[in-house]
Design a protein around this motif. Structure first.
Motif, PDB file in Angstrom:
ATOM      1  N   PHE A 189      46.489 -21.001  24.387  1.00  0.00           N
ATOM      2  CA  PHE A 189      46.386 -19.558  24.228  1.00  0.00           C
ATOM      3  C   PHE A 189      45.728 -18.902  25.448  1.00  0.00           C
ATOM      4  O   PHE A 189      45.052 -19.562  26.235  1.00  0.00           O
ATOM      5  CB  PHE A 189      45.564 -19.213  22.971  1.00  0.00           C
ATOM      6  N   ALA A 190      45.996 -17.609  25.568  1.00  0.00           N
ATOM      7  CA  ALA A 190      45.259 -16.796  26.528  1.00  0.00           C
ATOM      8  C   ALA A 190      44.061 -16.255  25.780  1.00  0.00           C
ATOM      9  O   ALA A 190      44.213 -15.666  24.706  1.00  0.00           O
ATOM     10  CB  ALA A 190      46.142 -15.660  27.038  1.00  0.00           C
ATOM     11  N   SER A 191      42.890 -16.477  26.343  1.00  0.00           N
ATOM     12  CA  SER A 191      41.687 -16.081  25.603  1.00  0.00           C
ATOM     13  C   SER A 191      41.176 -14.725  26.066  1.00  0.00           C
ATOM     14  O   SER A 191      41.548 -14.221  27.132  1.00  0.00           O
ATOM     15  CB  SER A 191      40.594 -17.128  25.770  1.00  0.00           C
ATOM     16  N   GLU A 192      40.329 -14.157  25.255  1.00  0.00           N
ATOM     17  CA  GLU A 192      39.602 -12.953  25.673  1.00  0.00           C
ATOM     18  C   GLU A 192      38.680 -13.348  26.828  1.00  0.00           C
ATOM     19  O   GLU A 192      38.336 -14.517  26.987  1.00  0.00           O
ATOM     20  CB  GLU A 192      38.746 -12.436  24.520  1.00  0.00           C
ATOM     21  N   PRO A 193      38.227 -12.357  27.603  1.00  0.00           N
ATOM     22  CA  PRO A 193      37.295 -12.696  28.684  1.00  0.00           C
ATOM     23  C   PRO A 193      35.933 -13.123  28.127  1.00  0.00           C
ATOM     24  O   PRO A 193      35.545 -12.690  27.041  1.00  0.00           O
ATOM     25  CB  PRO A 193      37.178 -11.378  29.476  1.00  0.00           C
TER      26      PRO A 193
END
Lengths: 234, 211
Positions: free
Chosen positions: A133-137
């Motif tokens: 997944f692409a995560s939040e910063p």
């Protein structure tokens, strides 16, 4: 690149920005920068999800696997343990769980993933799920903390301009200066988008070139920055 | 050729044929139907195309119970072959179930509810060591990893038929070439015709005593 550096650069974009008066750096300033970073991560995830990529292997509990809490966009599921580790999992709709009844599949409900009830599904008691997944910063704790390194430092001016556009909006400097700041911001935004588009062009792809996804709608990228933008981003 | 291979090759026909918009499960369901249909057409062109031969060792463990280890649904040929203790082969005729105990021809067998029964009594069969059954199994493919029952040269027909089906399911995608639905349908029809033609049996070369 710390939050304070972004704030200082952002303030310098207008003589109307009186330091420490228009905004409290440690509270509101920090919050504005955090939201700016979040917005640019969201925008970037649409363009190049792998750039923001992470993995997390989640063990089953109570018949399900919990969704990674910091996932912005999940784009692949695999069985994470056991003899079938690495096998791709297909997510099927909650209301049509037999969509892929000949393959291992799960459905999502309430921020958790469940076996869809077919023969080859993973077993929460025995197998884990590996989320891609692409995560939040990662969020800076205070103004002296660094911005998440996945946001390339050479585009820090974009963050500073996002900050400056926010201040102009707050101050209702609508005529003239806001347009000027947005135009300057958009120039940097294009450079940021261009980088995410071309940072690696070696991929060979058989299908799915437009990376469209199933959903009721798709928010335009142009709405994800301060004050919106008139740029032609898809 | 495996079902999953056919689905993958069909996806290669157009970049819009993605798993996201044409899931494997949907493709598989179509392929299963088309595969069955094509198998029927193939059997019309050549009734022996999918012939399966199984040798049943004799004597059976239980003469009266018959032999019931065949697949659930088959089309059994009317003739089987018997092999005796010195490897001689002879024909065994299938007869109606009503003639099981008093058949008009011998050696013969009946086929009822998926079970093969030898006619008369076990004492008549002591010379025979095996019964060679010829049948066409029900055409099925189950998991994605299973092979098709059809011969490998049916691959192109299956791929194009499935690709045409995918094309009918989805709209054209921006940035991709338009889906040539007519071309895919024509290609599928041509590939199917070519496959069936290649398997059409030259009946004139076969000599049969009875039909």
């Amino acid at each position: 690149m710390t939050v304070q550096e972004i704030i200082t650069r952002g303030l310098s974009h207008s003589t109307k920005n009186a330091p420490s008066r228009i905004v409290d750096d440690a509270i509101e300033g920090l919050a504005i920068v955090i939201e700016a970073v979040r917005g640019l991560f969201q925008l970037g995830t649409r363009i190049n999800r792998e750039w923001f990529g992470e993995t997390l292997t989640v063990a089953g509990a109570a018949g399900a696997w919990a969704r990674p809490a910091d996932a912005e966009s999940i784009y692949r599921l695999e069985i994470g343990s056991g003899a079938r580790a690495g096998t791709k999992l297909t997510r099927v709709p909650f209301d049509d769980r037999a969509t892929e009844f000949r393959k291992p599949s799960v459905y999502a409900f309430g921020r958790a993933y469940y076996p869809s009830g077919n023969a080859l599904d993973p077993n929460p008691a025995l197998e884990s799920i590996k989320f891609f997944f692409a995560s939040e910063p990662d969020l800076p704790a205070d103004i002296n903390a660094a911005i998440d390194a996945r946001f390339p430092e050479r585009f820090r001016e974009l963050l500073a301009l996002e900050f400056a556009v926010y201040l102009a909006l707050k101050d209702e400097r609508m005529a003239g200066e806001l347009d000027h700041l947005k135009a300057e911001r958009d120039r940097w935004l294009l450079r940021y988008v261009a980088f995410l588009e071309h940072e690696d062009t070696t991929e060979v792809r058989r299908h799915d070139h437009d990376r469209a996804f199933n959903g009721p709608s798709m928010v335009p990228l142009t709405s994800l920055v301060a004050g919106g933008t008139d740029l032609k981003l898809q | 050729v495996k079902a999953a291979t056919i689905i993958g090759l069909a996806r290669d026909e157009h970049p819009a044929f993605t798993e996201r918009f044409t899931p494997d499960g949907v493709c598989y369901n179509y392929l299963e139907q088309y595969h069955t249909l094509l198998a029927r057409k193939l059997l019309k062109a050549d009734r022996d195309a999918l012939l399966t031969i199984v040798a049943v060792p004799l004597p059976l463990a239980n003469f009266d119970a018959g032999y019931n280890a065949l697949p659930a649904r088959i089309v059994l040929e009317d003739t089987a072959f018997l092999v005796d203790s010195v490897a001689n082969r002879c024909r065994a005729q299938r007869v109606d179930g009503a003639q099981r105990h008093n058949p008009r021809v011998f050696p013969s067998f009946t086929f009822e509810n998926g079970v093969i029964y030898q006619t008369r009594t076990a004492a008549y069969w002591t010379d025979y060591t095996s019964l060679e059954l010829r049948y066409t199994p029900e055409v099925t493919i189950d998991p994605l990893t299973d092979d098709l029952v059809l011969p490998n040269d049916a691959q192109r027909a299956c791929v194009l038929a499935l690709a045409a089906f995918m094309g009918r399911r989805i709209a054209d995608r921006p940035g991709l070439p338009p889906i040539d639905r007519g071309g895919l349908a024509q290609g599928a029809a041509a590939a199917e015709a070519e496959f069936l033609l290649a398997h059409e049996k030259a009946i004139v070369s076969e000599i049969r005593e009875v039909w």
